[in-house]
Enzyme design. Sequence first.
Site, mmCIF file in Angstrom:
data_model
loop_
_atom_site.group_PDB
_atom_site.id
_atom_site.type_symbol
_atom_site.label_atom_id
_atom_site.label_comp_id
_atom_site.label_asym_id
_atom_site.label_seq_id
_atom_site.Cartn_x
_atom_site.Cartn_y
_atom_site.Cartn_z
ATOM 1 N N SER A 174 42.212 39.045 29.610
ATOM 2 C CA SER A 174 40.974 39.299 30.360
ATOM 3 C C SER A 174 40.492 40.718 30.123
ATOM 4 O O SER A 174 41.300 41.635 29.890
ATOM 5 C CB SER A 174 41.222 39.098 31.862
ATOM 6 O OG SER A 174 40.116 39.549 32.630
ATOM 7 N N TYR A 198 46.144 40.457 39.115
ATOM 8 C CA TYR A 198 45.518 39.702 38.033
ATOM 9 C C TYR A 198 45.330 40.581 36.796
ATOM 10 O O TYR A 198 45.705 40.205 35.687
ATOM 11 C CB TYR A 198 44.168 39.159 38.501
ATOM 12 C CG TYR A 198 43.397 38.404 37.453
ATOM 13 C CD1 TYR A 198 43.690 37.078 37.168
ATOM 14 C CD2 TYR A 198 42.361 39.015 36.746
ATOM 15 C CE1 TYR A 198 42.977 36.375 36.205
ATOM 16 C CE2 TYR A 198 41.641 38.329 35.784
ATOM 17 C CZ TYR A 198 41.945 37.009 35.518
ATOM 18 O OH TYR A 198 41.244 36.325 34.566
#
Length: 249
Positions: free
Chosen positions: A138, A151
């Site tokens: 990401s 995350y």
Amino acid sequence: MMFSLQGRRALITGSTRGIGRAMAEAMIAAGAQVVISSENEADTAAAAAELGQTGIACDVRDDDALAALVSGTVEALGGLDILVCNAGITGKAGPFASIDMGDYAQVMAINLRSQVVLANLAAPHLAQRQGCGIFIASLSGLRGNGAINAYALAKAGVAQLARNLAVEWGPKGVRANAISPGFIATELSAPLLANEAFMARRMTMTPLRRPGTPQEVAGAAVFLASAAGGFVTGHNLVVDGGTLITDGS
């Protein structure tokens, strides 16, 4: 033919919706057979039926389930050439100072640990036909952020996992790469897409001034899985409309 996946066999986790579903559709269109997988049996069965492929439900937190997923894929398709580790959750937003360590443990288990386990399980099969692993990281793992804690940390680890595996697997002819999507228009991002203030601010940080689409991430995955990406390994391909490199002007 450089982008053909004819005769290739792929396993994609988290592939019933969003980016995972788009990657499955793109690889099928390129000629691959694909095993569809998510933790929800009904969703997995429905998506597999719609796509005319094999579906195997799997909770990626369960090592035995991951082993069954790989063995089931090999049995169903006759082998495994492309592994795409896409399953993930965002977890609770907030700074590390107030982090819920139970939530942290779950985010790390699903987003990072499962990819390590799955990569090790798949590696012997990938080596048989010089396959490849694609690990979905990401943009958040490449930038600092005050609200995306576990995350972002897990996704930074995913990119490093791809680099390490590229070194380990390379002598056997197996490639490993990561993809780091930026802000992508999916069902999960619908609340943000509807937030005008957020979108105005976020799009000024993106040179292309729009969200990406799942299909644009899927195109990157097909490239990395195909002969066109045959000399690319250990790379983290950023698909973000330029967000990472902009100064916001």
